[in-house]
Design a protein around this motif. Structure first.
Motif, PDB file in Angstrom:
ATOM      1  N   ALA A  47       0.835  -1.204   0.000  1.00  0.00           N
ATOM      2  CA  ALA A  47       0.000   0.000   0.000  1.00  0.00           C
ATOM      3  C   ALA A  47       0.865   1.247   0.000  1.00  0.00           C
ATOM      4  O   ALA A  47       0.587   2.229  -0.710  1.00  0.00           O
ATOM      5  CB  ALA A  47      -0.928  -0.007   1.218  1.00  0.00           C
ATOM      6  N   LEU A  48       1.942   1.247   0.794  1.00  0.00           N
ATOM      7  CA  LEU A  48       2.841   2.399   0.827  1.00  0.00           C
ATOM      8  C   LEU A  48       3.589   2.542  -0.497  1.00  0.00           C
ATOM      9  O   LEU A  48       3.806   3.661  -0.982  1.00  0.00           O
ATOM     10  CB  LEU A  48       3.832   2.259   1.981  1.00  0.00           C
ATOM     11  N   THR A  49       3.988   1.415  -1.068  1.00  0.00           N
ATOM     12  CA  THR A  49       4.663   1.465  -2.365  1.00  0.00           C
ATOM     13  C   THR A  49       3.748   2.077  -3.417  1.00  0.00           C
ATOM     14  O   THR A  49       4.165   2.942  -4.202  1.00  0.00           O
ATOM     15  CB  THR A  49       5.091   0.054  -2.798  1.00  0.00           C
ATOM     16  N   MET A  50       2.480   1.664  -3.430  1.00  0.00           N
ATOM     17  CA  MET A  50       1.507   2.218  -4.365  1.00  0.00           C
ATOM     18  C   MET A  50       1.345   3.718  -4.139  1.00  0.00           C
ATOM     19  O   MET A  50       1.306   4.514  -5.088  1.00  0.00           O
ATOM     20  CB  MET A  50       0.160   1.516  -4.186  1.00  0.00           C
ATOM     21  N   LEU A  51       1.281   4.125  -2.870  1.00  0.00           N
ATOM     22  CA  LEU A  51       1.095   5.537  -2.539  1.00  0.00           C
ATOM     23  C   LEU A  51       2.253   6.379  -3.059  1.00  0.00           C
ATOM     24  O   LEU A  51       2.046   7.399  -3.726  1.00  0.00           O
ATOM     25  CB  LEU A  51       0.962   5.701  -1.024  1.00  0.00           C
ATOM     26  N   ILE A  52       3.484   5.957  -2.778  1.00  0.00           N
ATOM     27  CA  ILE A  52       4.644   6.746  -3.193  1.00  0.00           C
ATOM     28  C   ILE A  52       4.813   6.717  -4.706  1.00  0.00           C
ATOM     29  O   ILE A  52       5.151   7.728  -5.328  1.00  0.00           O
ATOM     30  CB  ILE A  52       5.917   6.244  -2.482  1.00  0.00           C
ATOM     31  N   HIS A  53       4.569   5.567  -5.337  1.00  0.00           N
ATOM     32  CA  HIS A  53       4.637   5.498  -6.798  1.00  0.00           C
ATOM     33  C   HIS A  53       3.632   6.465  -7.423  1.00  0.00           C
ATOM     34  O   HIS A  53       3.948   7.174  -8.376  1.00  0.00           O
ATOM     35  CB  HIS A  53       4.341   4.077  -7.282  1.00  0.00           C
TER      36      HIS A  53
END
Length: 244
Positions: free
Chosen positions: A177-183
């Motif tokens: 979820a954090l990876t998706m957010l930052i991407h």
């Protein structure tokens, strides 16, 4: 010879007829709902336009309009040829980031707003990064800083490289979820960094140095040092874009 093209998803009875008013929008919403419930998945091929017309009870023009919307949203890929058709795709974080970048340029959101949000999000995930970063993650971060210093020496360093470091840093938390957010935040982040560069064009080396020190602090599992570096790094960016 058997074809390697995926067969259409088993959609008989999956779709329901709709009212003519706002028809294409309702088709889009039905397909999105089927994606949310895993009834349709990336790689599935939708039925032909004729079959969709029959199941939805609408014209081919309406079906094509709905498919164009899904394609524009990154949920569908239209392929031509003997094995073509409408194929569902994985939602793209790059496309989302581009959309947010457009929002930034067309709205009252400022580079200062973006940097403030980064200070909250990137600072908050550092404990996870310190705890979960693998040797491979840390080696990747070091490699990116090496590439940054080489690019600076050759006069070809760009803000894309800075943004790439921060995206890779977020991936070290190993939280999808954090990876998706930052991407998804890549586009706005890049725009804010470009504004910061305009304000202080000679600060690139300082930023790359801080990236390296941050990677080394993570390698030592030194949370306090990493937080101090991140705070100084982002506060300097915030100062450079203040008032823009």
């Amino acid at each position: 010879m058997p074809s390697d093209t995926p067969a259409p998803a088993a959609t008989t009875g999956m779709f329901t007829p709709i009212a003519v008013d706002r028809a294409s929008q309702m088709i889009v919403e039905q397909i999105k709902q089927l994606i949310r419930t895993d009834s349709l998945r990336p790689g599935d091929r939708l039925p032909s336009e004729r079959e969709l017309c029959q199941q939805f009870g609408v014209s081919r023009v309406t079906i094509r309009e709905a498919l164009r919307v899904l394609e524009a949203n990154g949920l569908l890929s239209i392929r031509v040829g003997a094995h073509g058709g409408a194929f569902l795709t994985e939602p793209s974080t790059q496309r989302l980031g581009e959309g947010l970048a457009d929002l930034l340029s067309l709205s009252r959101m400022t580079a200062s707003d973006v940097t403030e949000a980064r200070m909250i999000v990137e600072g908050a995930i550092l404990p996870l990064i310190i705890d979960r970063a693998t040797d491979e993650d840390i080696a990747d971060l070091i490699r990116l800083t090496d590439e940054g210093h080489e690019a600076l020496a050759a006069g070809r360093y760009s803000m894309d490289m800075s943004a790439a470091f921060h995206v890779r840093l977020a991936e070290c938390a190993h939280n999808p979820a954090l990876t998706m957010l930052i991407h998804s935040f890549h586009g706005p982040m890049l725009m804010s960094l470009q504004e910061a560069k305009v304000s202080a064009p000679l600060m690139g080396k300082k930023g790359v140095d801080e990236h390296r020190w941050l990677a080394l602090a993570i390698g030592k599992r030194d949370l306090a040092a990493a937080q101090k570096l991140m705070r100084a790094h982002l506060e300097r960016t915030a100062t450079r874009v203040a008032g823009h």
